[in-house]
Write a protein that holds these residues in place. Sequence first.
Motif, PDB file in Angstrom:
ATOM      1  N   UNK A 196       0.790  -1.349  -0.079  1.00 36.95           N
ATOM      2  CA  UNK A 196      -0.030   0.075  -0.047  1.00 36.95           C
ATOM      3  C   UNK A 196       0.762   1.259   0.066  1.00 36.95           C
ATOM      4  N   UNK A 197       1.329   1.684   1.154  1.00 34.39           N
ATOM      5  CA  UNK A 197       2.148   2.917   1.307  1.00 34.39           C
ATOM      6  C   UNK A 197       3.217   2.641   2.473  1.00 34.39           C
ATOM      7  N   UNK A 198       4.118   3.472   2.263  1.00 32.49           N
ATOM      8  CA  UNK A 198       5.256   3.463   3.422  1.00 32.49           C
ATOM      9  C   UNK A 198       4.665   4.143   4.540  1.00 32.49           C
ATOM     10  N   UNK A 199       4.617   3.293   5.633  1.00 32.70           N
ATOM     11  CA  UNK A 199       4.384   4.136   6.964  1.00 32.70           C
ATOM     12  C   UNK A 199       5.494   4.504   7.695  1.00 32.70           C
ATOM     13  N   UNK A 200       5.702   5.986   7.704  1.00 32.04           N
ATOM     14  CA  UNK A 200       7.014   6.542   8.400  1.00 32.04           C
ATOM     15  C   UNK A 200       6.596   6.479   9.627  1.00 32.04           C
ATOM     16  N   UNK A 201       5.585   6.528  10.161  1.00 27.95           N
ATOM     17  CA  UNK A 201       5.262   6.607  11.608  1.00 27.95           C
ATOM     18  C   UNK A 201       3.996   5.625  11.712  1.00 27.95           C
ATOM     19  N   UNK A 202       3.823   4.626  12.620  1.00 26.44           N
ATOM     20  CA  UNK A 202       2.765   3.796  12.930  1.00 26.44           C
ATOM     21  C   UNK A 202       2.852   3.307  14.672  1.00 26.44           C
ATOM     22  N   UNK A 203       2.156   3.794  15.348  1.00 20.98           N
ATOM     23  CA  UNK A 203       2.088   3.723  16.755  1.00 20.98           C
ATOM     24  C   UNK A 203       0.819   2.489  16.756  1.00 20.98           C
ATOM     25  N   UNK A 204       0.881   1.182  16.752  1.00 23.79           N
ATOM     26  CA  UNK A 204      -0.156   0.166  16.770  1.00 23.79           C
ATOM     27  C   UNK A 204      -1.027   0.117  17.889  1.00 23.79           C
ATOM     28  N   UNK A 205      -1.816   1.287  18.205  1.00 21.96           N
ATOM     29  CA  UNK A 205      -2.538   1.253  19.575  1.00 21.96           C
ATOM     30  C   UNK A 205      -3.560   2.253  19.171  1.00 21.96           C
ATOM     31  N   UNK A 206      -4.777   2.144  19.825  1.00 18.55           N
ATOM     32  CA  UNK A 206      -5.650   3.285  19.847  1.00 18.55           C
ATOM     33  C   UNK A 206      -5.298   4.535  20.041  1.00 18.55           C
ATOM     34  N   UNK A 207      -5.303   5.583  19.224  1.00 23.33           N
ATOM     35  CA  UNK A 207      -4.906   6.897  19.461  1.00 23.33           C
ATOM     36  C   UNK A 207      -3.395   7.201  19.051  1.00 23.33           C
ATOM     37  N   UNK A 208      -2.806   6.035  18.774  1.00 24.06           N
ATOM     38  CA  UNK A 208      -1.268   6.081  18.265  1.00 24.06           C
ATOM     39  C   UNK A 208      -1.133   7.159  16.981  1.00 24.06           C
ATOM     40  N   UNK A 209      -0.187   7.618  16.745  1.00 21.14           N
ATOM     41  CA  UNK A 209       0.240   8.324  15.638  1.00 21.14           C
ATOM     42  C   UNK A 209       0.524   7.680  14.376  1.00 21.14           C
ATOM     43  N   UNK A 210      -0.073   7.980  13.212  1.00 23.95           N
ATOM     44  CA  UNK A 210       0.235   7.495  11.878  1.00 23.95           C
ATOM     45  C   UNK A 210       0.833   8.365  10.750  1.00 23.95           C
ATOM     46  N   UNK A 211       1.631   8.155  10.159  1.00 23.65           N
ATOM     47  CA  UNK A 211       1.989   8.826   8.949  1.00 23.65           C
ATOM     48  C   UNK A 211       2.260   8.069   7.670  1.00 23.65           C
ATOM     49  N   UNK A 212       1.258   8.143   6.787  1.00 25.40           N
ATOM     50  CA  UNK A 212       1.493   7.185   5.519  1.00 25.40           C
ATOM     51  C   UNK A 212       2.072   8.231   4.288  1.00 25.40           C
ATOM     52  N   UNK A 269      -0.992  12.343   7.588  1.00 29.04           N
ATOM     53  CA  UNK A 269      -0.597  12.030   8.956  1.00 29.04           C
ATOM     54  C   UNK A 269      -1.998  12.142   9.819  1.00 29.04           C
ATOM     55  N   UNK A 270      -1.866  11.413  10.873  1.00 24.87           N
ATOM     56  CA  UNK A 270      -3.015  11.209  11.791  1.00 24.87           C
ATOM     57  C   UNK A 270      -3.030  10.522  12.700  1.00 24.87           C
ATOM     58  N   UNK A 271      -4.057   9.830  13.298  1.00 18.59           N
ATOM     59  CA  UNK A 271      -4.237   9.011  14.392  1.00 18.59           C
ATOM     60  C   UNK A 271      -4.806   7.721  14.212  1.00 18.59           C
ATOM     61  N   UNK A 272      -4.538   6.539  14.923  1.00 18.58           N
ATOM     62  CA  UNK A 272      -5.378   5.314  14.963  1.00 18.58           C
ATOM     63  C   UNK A 272      -6.400   5.563  15.566  1.00 18.58           C
ATOM     64  N   UNK A 324      -9.775  -5.013  13.631  1.00 18.13           N
ATOM     65  CA  UNK A 324     -10.060  -3.803  13.287  1.00 18.13           C
ATOM     66  C   UNK A 324      -8.743  -2.867  13.423  1.00 18.13           C
ATOM     67  N   UNK A 325      -8.470  -2.115  12.346  1.00 17.26           N
ATOM     68  CA  UNK A 325      -7.454  -1.146  12.273  1.00 17.26           C
ATOM     69  C   UNK A 325      -8.045  -0.071  11.503  1.00 17.26           C
ATOM     70  N   UNK A 326      -8.292   1.098  12.131  1.00 22.65           N
ATOM     71  CA  UNK A 326      -8.654   2.349  11.529  1.00 22.65           C
ATOM     72  C   UNK A 326      -7.904   3.480  11.783  1.00 22.65           C
ATOM     73  N   UNK A 327      -7.425   4.231  10.447  1.00 23.97           N
ATOM     74  CA  UNK A 327      -6.511   5.411  10.509  1.00 23.97           C
ATOM     75  C   UNK A 327      -7.278   6.631   9.874  1.00 23.97           C
ATOM     76  N   UNK A 328      -7.355   7.578  10.739  1.00 26.29           N
ATOM     77  CA  UNK A 328      -7.836   8.898  10.288  1.00 26.29           C
ATOM     78  C   UNK A 328      -6.706   9.874  10.354  1.00 26.29           C
ATOM     79  N   UNK A 329      -6.683  10.567   9.085  1.00 25.21           N
ATOM     80  CA  UNK A 329      -5.650  11.352   8.724  1.00 25.21           C
ATOM     81  C   UNK A 329      -6.357  13.054   8.447  1.00 25.21           C
TER      82      UNK A 329
END
Length: 134
Positions: free
Chosen positions: A46-62, A67-70, A78-83
């Motif tokens: 899919x896409x490189x995840x420069x940041x991915x904190x695998x937990x609710x509220x964790x940071x994510x950057x695709x 960028x956004x939050x889990x 279930x995994x959901x990323x809101x950017x």
Amino acid sequence: MTGSVEQGISQTHGNTHILHFLVRLPRPMEMVWPALTTQEGLAAWFASADVLEPRLGGAVTLRDIGSGRVTAWDVERVAEYTLEGGDRIRFHLERDGDQGSALRFTHEFQGGVESEPRWRARFERLIDLLEAGA
């Protein structure tokens, strides 16, 4: 079991576009989960995840997406990323027989950057990766 990308459904509500897919995957949920929720797994199809904190509220950057939050995290389900900007990418796994999984996928976004054919191609890469035993 072989994987398949079933018909995608596209909806538009004002400025918001929503894509839904049902993807049948040739591996059990435990083997699919890392492809959806780890930096290495996401980068492979899919896409490189420069940041991915695998937990609710964790940071994510695709990379090249945002960028956004889990915003949802239920291990192996279930995994959901809101950017920033309103993109929401949701992966919902379910068992599909003894050896397979069904991925119910939703992508909610503003504007017209994403498309059903782009996601279909991504899911074909994911299926190929899983069928190869990765």
